[in-house]
Design a protein around this motif. Structure first.
Motif, short mmCIF file in Angstrom:
data_model
loop_
_atom_site.label_atom_id
_atom_site.label_comp_id
_atom_site.label_asym_id
_atom_site.label_seq_id
_atom_site.Cartn_x
_atom_site.Cartn_y
_atom_site.Cartn_z
N LYS A 226 68.67 19.85 34.05
CA LYS A 226 68.99 21.67 33.16
C LYS A 226 67.92 21.45 31.74
O LYS A 226 67.26 20.13 31.90
N SER A 248 66.99 26.86 33.42
CA SER A 248 67.02 26.95 31.81
C SER A 248 66.24 27.15 30.73
O SER A 248 64.53 25.81 31.33
N GLY A 283 70.59 34.30 27.91
CA GLY A 283 70.41 35.86 28.02
C GLY A 283 71.01 36.07 28.52
O GLY A 283 71.15 38.25 28.33
N PRO A 306 77.18 32.65 23.38
CA PRO A 306 78.34 33.55 23.41
C PRO A 306 79.78 32.98 23.49
O PRO A 306 80.76 33.69 22.82
N LEU A 308 80.34 29.70 21.66
CA LEU A 308 80.68 29.84 20.04
C LEU A 308 80.54 31.43 19.04
O LEU A 308 81.68 30.78 18.49
#
Ligand SMILES: Cc1cc2nc3c(=O)[nH]c(=O)nc-3n(C[C@H](O)[C@H](O)[C@H](O)COP(=O)(O)O)c2cc1C
Ligand SMILES: CCCCCCC(=O)C(=O)O
Length: 362
Positions: A226, A248, A283, A306, A308
């Motif tokens: 990642k 990422s 995003g 989102p 969280l």
């Protein structure tokens, strides 16, 4: 206008959930969740890069029967959306990671559990059938191996090794707020060793590809890296037997100034084998962002903040709401693009100047 179930005050978008979360979160914790490194330019760029991509829909294709179902590492998922790993869920809501895991399970999507979870990884796995575990490889290799063994025993389906963090990003909001420690009673539960001692998570600046090779020899679990943005690193990952990648930039929380993930994705997609699992996060806020990502070559998208927001706003139900909002939007966007399934979304639906992968330096 068709009848809708839209009620006054009902949350209609992830932005609505974000606003709701802001009303309940401690402002210092809200800053930790929202914040990014430096000027936060990469966090903004992630949003802007998705928004810049124009779609070129197809028409008259009979999209009356649609399915969002997909498969990730051989496991069915109800849609090409997963929960990227985020630390400290109990900071958002006392129900913490187990609530998130139950919401992911109810929605039929994979949850990547953070190494910095505020719940033991075994307990989280008791609430979902599709957990993956995120790891920061530790200089103490025995401790990493210990976590990998625990993950295997607890039924985790994959390891997600975060490689964008040789040092911890400098998040100025946290420095200004003096946010350096978890409040009373909360801790990184997976960092408690067999002797009951709470360790620090070490960002190891000494890591090289040898560490990936070593991990590959240690476990049969699929390994995803990642934080890969460069096509040459994607090639190296494939050469090292890695099973998938997260394109990422850590939501802009590590290298401020890093390329937006939607901009990096085509270059990475161009160099990995056909069908290689490629997840993009950073995003993603709308169903059309999922369409954009798939059209650019992603297998699935990850969402971080989102989740969280949903957790803070309404616990398990809030996370579920975030996922269902995205599902509804994705289904509509797919239909409007003339696609019946994620597999039908390709470069064809991108406006011409964006349809050909740039290939980075490849
Ligand atoms: C509060 C917060 C905590 C995070 N914790 C982790 C983590 O523990 N491990 C990790 O690899 N990435 C972590 N990330 C990065 C996310 O996995 C993901 O890459 C990022 O949030 C995606 O961007 P988005 O928030 O715009 O969706 C975190 C991000 C946030 C916002
Ligand atoms: C020392 C605690 C490390 C938590 C890491 C969480 C993370 O990756 C983040 O972006 O925040």
């Amino acid at each position: 206008m068709p009848a809708t179930d839209v009620l006054p005050g009902k949350r209609l978008s992830l932005a609505d959930v974000e606003r709701e979360a802001a009303t309940v979160l401690d402002p210092v914790h809200a800053d930790f969740f929202a914040g990014a490194a430096g000027d936060e330019s990469t966090a903004r760029a992630n949003l802007a890069a998705f928004e810049r991509i124009r779609l070129r829909p197809r028409v008259l294709r009979d999209v009356s029967a649609r399915s969002l179902a997909t498969s990730l590492l051989g496991r069915p998922n109800s849609m090409p959306v997963l929960l990227s790993p985020t630390a400290f869920h109990r900071l958002a809501h006392p129900a913490g990671e187990p609530a998130t895991a139950r919401a992911a399970e109810a929605a039929g999507v994979t949850m990547v559990v953070s190494m910095a979870a505020t719940t033991r990884l075994e307990e989280v796995a008791a609430h979902t059938t599709r957990p993956w575990l995120q790891l920061y490889l530790q200089p103490d290799q025995d401790f990493t191996r210990h976590l990998v063994r625990r993950a295997g025993r607890a039924g985790y389906g994959a390891l997600v090794v975060t490689v964008d963090s040789p040092v911890f990003g400098r998040r100025e909001r946290d420095h200004r707020n003096g946010f350096h420690d978890l409040p009373g009673g909360l801790r990184c539960e997976n960092l408690v060793d067999d002797a009951g001692v709470l360790r620090d998570i070490v960002m190891d600046a000494g890591l090289t590809w040898d560490a990936v090779a070593r991990l590959r020899e240690t476990t049969d679990l699929p390994i995803l890296l990642k934080g890969v943005l460069h096509p040459d690193d994607a090639r190296l990952a494939v050469e090292h037997g890695v099973d998938g990648l997260f394109v990422s930039n850590h939501g802009g929380r590590q290298l401020d100034g890093a390329i937006a993930t939607a901009d990096a994705l085509p270059g990475v997609a161009a160099v990995v084998p056909q069908g290689f699992p490629l997840i993009v996060d950073g995003g993603v806020r709308r169903g059309i962002d999922v369409v954009r990502a798939l059209a650019l070559g992603a297998t699935a998208v990850g969402i971080g903040r989102p989740v969280l927001w949903g957790l803070a706003a309404a616990g398990q139900d809030g996370v579920r709401e975030v996922l269902e909002l995205l599902r509804t939007e994705l289904d509509e966007a797919m239909a409007l693009c003339g696609a019946r399934s994620p597999g039908e979304l390709g470069p064809d639906v991108l406006a011409p100047h964006l349809s050909a992968p740039t290939g980075g330096t490849a």
